[in-house]
Design a protein around this motif. Structure first.
Motif, PDB file in Angstrom:
ATOM      1  N   ASP A 154       0.866  -1.181   0.000  1.00 33.37           N
ATOM      2  CA  ASP A 154       0.000   0.000   0.000  1.00 33.37           C
ATOM      3  C   ASP A 154       0.899   1.226   0.000  1.00 33.37           C
ATOM      4  N   PRO A 155       1.256   1.735  -1.198  1.00 32.33           N
ATOM      5  CA  PRO A 155       2.204   2.841  -1.280  1.00 32.33           C
ATOM      6  C   PRO A 155       1.811   4.019  -0.395  1.00 32.33           C
ATOM      7  N   GLY A 156       2.783   4.507   0.360  1.00 31.45           N
ATOM      8  CA  GLY A 156       2.553   5.613   1.272  1.00 31.45           C
ATOM      9  C   GLY A 156       2.044   5.182   2.629  1.00 31.45           C
ATOM     10  N   ALA A 157       1.626   3.921   2.774  1.00 38.22           N
ATOM     11  CA  ALA A 157       1.066   3.436   4.040  1.00 38.22           C
ATOM     12  C   ALA A 157       1.866   2.292   4.640  1.00 38.22           C
ATOM     13  N   GLY A 158       2.055   1.213   3.903  1.00 38.38           N
ATOM     14  CA  GLY A 158       2.785   0.104   4.488  1.00 38.38           C
ATOM     15  C   GLY A 158       3.003  -1.057   3.535  1.00 38.38           C
ATOM     16  N   ILE A 159       3.862  -1.982   3.961  1.00 31.41           N
ATOM     17  CA  ILE A 159       4.158  -3.216   3.230  1.00 31.41           C
ATOM     18  C   ILE A 159       3.958  -4.371   4.203  1.00 31.41           C
ATOM     19  N   THR A 160       3.124  -5.325   3.819  1.00 31.44           N
ATOM     20  CA  THR A 160       2.836  -6.476   4.677  1.00 31.44           C
ATOM     21  C   THR A 160       3.608  -7.686   4.184  1.00 31.44           C
ATOM     22  N   VAL A 161       4.294  -8.367   5.100  1.00 35.46           N
ATOM     23  CA  VAL A 161       4.985  -9.605   4.763  1.00 35.46           C
ATOM     24  C   VAL A 161       4.325 -10.757   5.517  1.00 35.46           C
ATOM     25  N   PHE A 162       4.369 -11.931   4.914  1.00 33.53           N
ATOM     26  CA  PHE A 162       3.708 -13.122   5.453  1.00 33.53           C
ATOM     27  C   PHE A 162       4.750 -14.215   5.675  1.00 33.53           C
ATOM     28  N   ASN A 163       4.596 -14.946   6.762  1.00 30.59           N
ATOM     29  CA  ASN A 163       5.496 -16.052   7.089  1.00 30.59           C
ATOM     30  C   ASN A 163       4.795 -17.375   6.788  1.00 30.59           C
ATOM     31  N   PRO A 164       5.120 -18.040   5.663  1.00 30.65           N
ATOM     32  CA  PRO A 164       4.438 -19.280   5.299  1.00 30.65           C
ATOM     33  C   PRO A 164       5.052 -20.518   5.943  1.00 30.65           C
ATOM     34  N   THR A 165       6.132 -20.350   6.696  1.00 26.20           N
ATOM     35  CA  THR A 165       6.834 -21.489   7.261  1.00 26.20           C
ATOM     36  C   THR A 165       6.175 -21.954   8.558  1.00 26.20           C
ATOM     37  N   ASP A 166       6.697 -23.048   9.109  1.00 30.05           N
ATOM     38  CA  ASP A 166       6.142 -23.582  10.357  1.00 30.05           C
ATOM     39  C   ASP A 166       6.941 -23.156  11.584  1.00 30.05           C
TER      40      ASP A 166
END
Length: 231
Positions: A88-100
């Motif tokens: 979301d430019p100007g707001a944030g970047i979301t990262v996801f952890n797909p591991t266990d």
């Protein structure tokens, strides 16, 4: 006369439905059809087979989240490190952890790139640990010039940033995402192919569940997708 009656009764018994029709005793059930397996097939008169427990109405492994059935996680869960879930430019970047396993963000590990800037995730927010199957949104880096109309985000595991092996995820959208950029490096690493996703027309650019994240079809520029999840 008595002997003839007894013989007639015996003959009727041999011909009656449901009686044994041969020496092997393979009565198939009420209709008298021999199933040839020595097992009674029940009221339908058809052999049910060798007794395979998998012959039921449904495979037990097809249920949600089991052995690849619906809800097992999808292609995004095949990643072995953090992936980009939303931009979301100007707001944030979301990262996801797909591991266990939980992943701690500390020191110089993990960095975003929008050339020529490479802020580490820890410099944006310190003390973050992303749980297995969880996500975290980092504030938009103030040095990034990307907009809804166009941009790119590269996610690195570590420096140096010109090394394809250190790049773990990439996405670009719209037009005008700058030259030089990291699209060529992402393509050489097998993390991107062909054109960028469309310009962002909704709340954010979001990763589509059950995609591998390597092309425009893996991202929704309207942001109208379900959050990523893994079992």
């Amino acid at each position: 006369m008595r002997a003839r009656c007894l013989a007639w009764i015996a003959a009727l018994a041999l011909l009656s439905p449901g009686c044994d029709d041969g020496d092997d005793g393979t009565d198939a059930g009420p209709d008298g059809v021999d199933a040839a397996t020595g097992e009674d097939a029940g009221p339908t008169g058809e052999d049910a087979g060798a007794g395979d427990p998998d012959a039921g109405a449904a495979d037990e492994d097809a249920g949600p989240g089991v052995d690849g059935g619906p809800g097992a996680g999808g292609a995004h869960c095949d990643a072995t490190d953090l992936i980009i879930e939303a931009v979301d430019p100007g707001a944030g970047i979301t990262v996801f952890n797909p591991t266990d396993a939980a992943i701690a963000i500390d020191g110089s590990s993990y960095a975003f790139c929008s050339r020529p800037m490479y802020p580490t995730l820890a410099s944006i927010e310190s003390g973050v640990t992303i749980a297995a199957g969880g996500n975290h949104t980092f504030d938009w880096p103030s040095t990034f010039a990307d907009t809804d109309d166009g941009g790119e985000i590269a996610l690195y595991r570590t420096a140096p940033f010109g090394t394809a092996d250190n790049l773990i995820d990439f996405v670009c959208w719209g037009t005008g995402h700058g030259t030089p950029n990291r699209q060529g490096l992402a393509e050489s690493a097998g993390l991107w192919a062909d054109f960028c996703a469309g310009a962002i027309g909704g709340d954010a650019l979001t990763r589509v569940p059950d995609t591998d994240g390597t092309d425009a079809a893996s991202y929704d520029p309207t942001g109208a997708t379900e959050p990523l999840a893994c079992p």
